[in-house]
Design an enzyme around this catalytic site. Structure first.
Site, PDB file in Angstrom:
ATOM      1  N   GLY A 188      -4.656  29.675 -13.008  1.00 32.74           N
ATOM      2  CA  GLY A 188      -3.236  29.984 -13.119  1.00 32.74           C
ATOM      3  C   GLY A 188      -2.816  29.951 -14.571  1.00 32.74           C
ATOM      4  O   GLY A 188      -2.654  30.982 -15.222  1.00 32.74           O
ATOM      5  N   ARG A 194       4.424  26.909   1.511  1.00 34.10           N
ATOM      6  CA  ARG A 194       3.122  26.403   1.060  1.00 34.10           C
ATOM      7  C   ARG A 194       3.053  24.892   1.277  1.00 34.10           C
ATOM      8  O   ARG A 194       2.011  24.313   1.394  1.00 34.10           O
ATOM      9  CB  ARG A 194       2.965  26.744  -0.428  1.00 34.10           C
ATOM     10  CG  ARG A 194       1.627  26.377  -0.994  1.00 34.10           C
ATOM     11  CD  ARG A 194       1.462  26.903  -2.405  1.00 34.10           C
ATOM     12  NE  ARG A 194       0.060  26.969  -2.743  1.00 34.10           N
ATOM     13  CZ  ARG A 194      -0.617  25.989  -3.355  1.00 34.10           C
ATOM     14  NH1 ARG A 194      -0.021  24.884  -3.687  1.00 34.10           N
ATOM     15  NH2 ARG A 194      -1.895  26.141  -3.605  1.00 34.10           N
ATOM     16  N   GLN A 219       6.720  19.603  -5.693  1.00 32.86           N
ATOM     17  CA  GLN A 219       5.335  19.161  -5.942  1.00 32.86           C
ATOM     18  C   GLN A 219       4.760  19.941  -7.112  1.00 32.86           C
ATOM     19  O   GLN A 219       3.556  20.119  -7.245  1.00 32.86           O
ATOM     20  CB  GLN A 219       4.482  19.373  -4.696  1.00 32.86           C
ATOM     21  CG  GLN A 219       4.900  18.460  -3.549  1.00 32.86           C
ATOM     22  CD  GLN A 219       3.943  18.557  -2.368  1.00 32.86           C
ATOM     23  OE1 GLN A 219       2.732  18.526  -2.532  1.00 32.86           O
ATOM     24  NE2 GLN A 219       4.496  18.656  -1.173  1.00 32.86           N
ATOM     25  N   TYR A 255       5.776  29.874 -16.887  1.00 38.67           N
ATOM     26  CA  TYR A 255       4.755  29.585 -15.874  1.00 38.67           C
ATOM     27  C   TYR A 255       5.306  28.474 -14.993  1.00 38.67           C
ATOM     28  O   TYR A 255       5.791  27.464 -15.511  1.00 38.67           O
ATOM     29  CB  TYR A 255       3.454  29.136 -16.558  1.00 38.67           C
ATOM     30  CG  TYR A 255       2.348  28.757 -15.599  1.00 38.67           C
ATOM     31  CD1 TYR A 255       1.969  29.624 -14.567  1.00 38.67           C
ATOM     32  CD2 TYR A 255       1.671  27.540 -15.703  1.00 38.67           C
ATOM     33  CE1 TYR A 255       0.946  29.283 -13.685  1.00 38.67           C
ATOM     34  CE2 TYR A 255       0.643  27.193 -14.830  1.00 38.67           C
ATOM     35  CZ  TYR A 255       0.292  28.074 -13.821  1.00 38.67           C
ATOM     36  OH  TYR A 255      -0.712  27.741 -12.949  1.00 38.67           O
ATOM     37  N   SER A 263      -1.972  27.295   1.169  1.00 39.39           N
ATOM     38  CA  SER A 263      -1.372  26.045   1.614  1.00 39.39           C
ATOM     39  C   SER A 263      -1.931  24.922   0.758  1.00 39.39           C
ATOM     40  O   SER A 263      -3.104  24.943   0.380  1.00 39.39           O
ATOM     41  CB  SER A 263      -1.739  25.801   3.082  1.00 39.39           C
ATOM     42  OG  SER A 263      -1.380  24.483   3.441  1.00 39.39           O
ATOM     43  N   SER A 264      -1.095  23.931   0.462  1.00 40.46           N
ATOM     44  CA  SER A 264      -1.580  22.844  -0.376  1.00 40.46           C
ATOM     45  C   SER A 264      -2.521  21.926   0.416  1.00 40.46           C
ATOM     46  O   SER A 264      -3.343  21.237  -0.174  1.00 40.46           O
ATOM     47  CB  SER A 264      -0.403  22.045  -0.928  1.00 40.46           C
ATOM     48  OG  SER A 264       0.384  21.567   0.137  1.00 40.46           O
ATOM     49  N   CYS A 301       0.906  20.978 -11.277  1.00 40.21           N
ATOM     50  CA  CYS A 301       0.979  20.256 -10.006  1.00 40.21           C
ATOM     51  C   CYS A 301       1.450  18.828 -10.191  1.00 40.21           C
ATOM     52  O   CYS A 301       1.016  18.147 -11.124  1.00 40.21           O
ATOM     53  CB  CYS A 301      -0.396  20.159  -9.370  1.00 40.21           C
ATOM     54  SG  CYS A 301      -1.132  21.736  -9.041  1.00 40.21           S
ATOM     55  N   ASP A 322     -10.163  25.625  -7.608  1.00 42.70           N
ATOM     56  CA  ASP A 322      -8.803  26.085  -7.890  1.00 42.70           C
ATOM     57  C   ASP A 322      -7.988  25.019  -8.626  1.00 42.70           C
ATOM     58  O   ASP A 322      -7.697  23.969  -8.070  1.00 42.70           O
ATOM     59  CB  ASP A 322      -8.138  26.431  -6.546  1.00 42.70           C
ATOM     60  CG  ASP A 322      -6.670  26.783  -6.691  1.00 42.70           C
ATOM     61  OD1 ASP A 322      -6.262  27.150  -7.798  1.00 42.70           O
ATOM     62  OD2 ASP A 322      -5.957  26.698  -5.673  1.00 42.70           O
TER      63      ASP A 322
HETATM   64  P1  XMP Z   1      -3.878  25.819 -13.087  1.00 46.39           P
HETATM   65  O1  XMP Z   1      -4.372  24.498 -13.552  1.00 46.39           O
HETATM   66  O2  XMP Z   1      -4.876  26.911 -13.247  1.00 46.39           O
HETATM   67  O3  XMP Z   1      -3.633  25.636 -11.509  1.00 46.39           O
HETATM   68  O4  XMP Z   1      -2.550  26.165 -13.705  1.00 46.39           O
HETATM   69  C1  XMP Z   1      -3.276  26.708 -10.670  1.00 46.39           C
HETATM   70  C2  XMP Z   1      -3.319  26.258  -9.216  1.00 46.39           C
HETATM   71  O5  XMP Z   1      -2.352  25.222  -8.981  1.00 46.39           O
HETATM   72  C3  XMP Z   1      -1.946  25.239  -7.605  1.00 46.39           C
HETATM   73  N1  XMP Z   1      -0.484  25.197  -7.580  1.00 46.39           N
HETATM   74  C4  XMP Z   1       0.228  24.083  -7.363  1.00 46.39           C
HETATM   75  N2  XMP Z   1      -0.144  22.821  -7.012  1.00 46.39           N
HETATM   76  N3  XMP Z   1       2.118  22.149  -7.057  1.00 46.39           N
HETATM   77  C5  XMP Z   1       0.805  21.861  -6.839  1.00 46.39           C
HETATM   78  O6  XMP Z   1       0.494  20.718  -6.510  1.00 46.39           O
HETATM   79  C6  XMP Z   1       2.571  23.395  -7.393  1.00 46.39           C
HETATM   80  O7  XMP Z   1       3.760  23.612  -7.580  1.00 46.39           O
HETATM   81  C7  XMP Z   1       1.581  24.409  -7.542  1.00 46.39           C
HETATM   82  N4  XMP Z   1       1.655  25.736  -7.816  1.00 46.39           N
HETATM   83  C8  XMP Z   1       0.368  26.177  -7.853  1.00 46.39           C
HETATM   84  C9  XMP Z   1      -2.510  26.500  -7.001  1.00 46.39           C
HETATM   85  O8  XMP Z   1      -3.603  26.114  -6.203  1.00 46.39           O
HETATM   86  C10 XMP Z   1      -2.923  27.324  -8.213  1.00 46.39           C
HETATM   87  O9  XMP Z   1      -3.959  28.224  -7.928  1.00 46.39           O
END
Ligand code: XMP
Length: 494
Positions: free
Chosen positions: A368, A408, A420, A392, A256-257, A312, A345
């Site tokens: 990620g 999420r 988001q 990605y 969850s965000s 994000c 994270d």
């Molecule tokens: P990195 O910087 O490693 O981040 O690419 C991966 C983490 O980003 C989160 N995540 C998101 N956060 N919108 C967000 O605000 C998104 O669409 C999103 N998708 C992933 C998640 O915590 C992941 O591990």
């Protein structure tokens, strides 16, 4: 010199990794003697602090298998059906080093030019042939370069050249037994079939030659690889949890965000009451108040980060979140007193940032984008402007939400989507087989530079104030990057 962690992170600003640098310590040991062993959850200890994100362009079974083989962990995403996610978990739990679980397979009607293309793109010169042309189909032959390399007409079909006298291994045999059959058969590849003669795996001579040991591997008490799985907090996710636990998941990550919610509280209580054997990681959090709630509800680990990920847009779109390093420092300091390991994270783009997250108190880093360009991430490579890329996407992007992951962001009821996150592409990073040892070795050198032989020493120094930090001005950040070089093309150089 410099500032203690408390002095740096408790002034009025929020900082992220690029804002500070760590001052060196003194070295009395070799980098190869550094240990980066850590805790992923209260009960689970792992040899490297690397965890892959539960995202549908990052972690499915191939990623999770390799993360665990090299001492980290993969968290299987939940942007799929319960059956699909459980299947991914089971593939990790069933993995035995050496078996190829998704061998490239062709059908009898494939042409030699298709084989040429597979060889060109993926380097495989031997393929099992099944009736359906897919893994799981009935095995009817095997085709290797030796069967067709002198045939000029590349429109000839596989069924005309394949070898039908087959040596196979039966599903369930040990790798040792399969390797013996392969050795005796003098073949390049050995198909593994089930009782209906359907192809389930293969082993290759090449792998046999370079078969490697994985001394750091993350394993459970039965010597199976460890794996985590993500869930959301809908009522239906209780069924998902039960099935995932049955499939063998060691850790459930509530994805969850914004983790400080009654939905998460109820889910943690449900899991703790009904599936006490599995470890629960809650989140995401960025403030002590949120961490306090989740820890009091019983989590075994915390995920820190809101809007810090590379894809994000939460901080911009929602105006809620926190600069990542400040979030990591304060949450970890609080959680440590309660024995709860934390995962930093998002925003980890190189070894230096891994090191900075750990030096701010994180037990592990979750990545990620850094892993999404590896061979083991889901999806195929494609080329743009001569660069090899992989897709990605954020789980809060419109693309991903259209599939499932809207939960999420608490928007399952909503018809209007507010993204988001974004979709994009990342550059090819090669195989995790080389990339993870690179991260591991680099991290050990970082710890050596700080004079820390292991992570416990690092955290002891952090909280005693012996670890010294310094803020970086924009000019100092430029100085720390590459500068004053004339750019040239590779062509000119060669
Ligand atoms: P990195 O910087 O490693 O981040 O690419 C991966 C983490 O980003 C989160 N995540 C998101 N956060 N919108 C967000 O605000 C998104 O669409 C999103 N998708 C992933 C998640 O915590 C992941 O591990």
């Amino acid at each position: 010199d410099g500032l203690s962690g408390e002095e740096l992170f408790s002034n009025r600003n929020g900082y992220t990794y690029s804002d500070y640098i760590i001052l060196p310590g003194s070295i009395s040991f070799d980098a190869c003697d550094v240990s980066v062993q850590t805790h992923a959850t209260k009960k689970i200890s792992i040899n490297t602090p690397f965890i892959s994100s539960p995202m549908d362009t990052v972690t499915e079974h191939q990623m999770a298998i390799h993360m665990a083989l090299f001492g980290g962990l993969g968290i299987i995403h939940c942007n799929n059906t319960i059956e699909e996610q459980c299947d991914e978990v089971m593939r990790v739990k069933r993995y035995e080093n050496g078996f190829i679980l998704d061998p490239f397979t062709v059908g009898p009607e494939a042409t030699l030019s298709q084989l040429d293309e597979i060889k060109r793109n993926f380097g495989f010169s031997g393929c099992p042939v099944t009736e359906t042309g897919k893994l799981g189909g009935r095995l009817i032959g095997i085709v290797t370069t030796r069967d067709h390399d002198f045939i000029k007409d590349r429109t000839v079909k596989v069924k005309e050249v394949m070898t039908t006298e087959l040596t196979v291994a039966k599903e369930g045999c040990s790798l040792e037994e399969a390797n013996q059959i392969l050795r005796d058969s003098k073949r390049g590849k050995l198909p593994v079939v089930n009782e209906n003669y359907e192809l389930v795996a293969a082993i290759s001579r090449k792998d046999l030659r370079k078969n490697r040991d994985f001394p750091l591997a993350s394993k459970d008490v039965h010597k199976r690889l460890l794996v985590g799985a993500a869930i959301h907090t809908r009522p239906n996710d209780r069924i998902r949890v039960a099935k995932l636990v049955e499939a063998g998941a060691d850790i459930i990550v509530i994805d969850s965000s914004q983790g400080d919610s009654t939905f998460q509280k109820e889910m943690i209580h449900y899991i703790k009451e009904n599936h006490p054997s599995v470890e629960v990681v809650g989140g995401n959090v960025v403030c002590v108040q949120q961490a306090k709630h989740l820890i009091s509800w019983g989590v075994d680990g915390l995920r820190i980060g809101m809007g810090s990920g590379s894809i994000c847009t939460t901080q911009e779109v929602m105006a809620v979140g926190r600069p990542q390093a400040t979030a990591v420092y304060h949450v970890c300091k609080y959680a440590r007193k309660h024995g709860v390991p934390c995962w930093a994270d998002g925003g980890i783009s190189n070894i230096g940032k891994i090191n900075k997250a750990l030096a701010a108190g994180a037990s592990c880093v979750m990545m990620g984008s850094l892993l999404a360009g590896t061979e083991e991430a889901p999806g195929e490579y494609f080329y743009k402007d001569g660069v090899r890329l992989k897709r990605y996407r954020g789980m809060g992007s419109i693309d991903a939400m259209d599939k499932n992951s809207a939960d999420r962001y608490f928007s399952q009821e909503s018809v209007i989507r507010v993204a988001q996150g974004v979709s994009g592409a990342v550059v090819d990073k090669g195989s995790l087989k080389r990339f993870l040892p690179y991260l591991y070795t680099g991290l050990k050198h970082s710890l050596q530079d700080m004079g820390c032989k292991n992570l416990d020493v690092l955290w002891e120094k952090l909280y005693s104030g012996a670890l010294r930090f310094e803020l970086r001005t924009p000019a100092s950040q430029m100085e720390g990057g590459i500068h004053d070089l004339h750019s040239y093309s590779r062509k000119e150089f060669n």
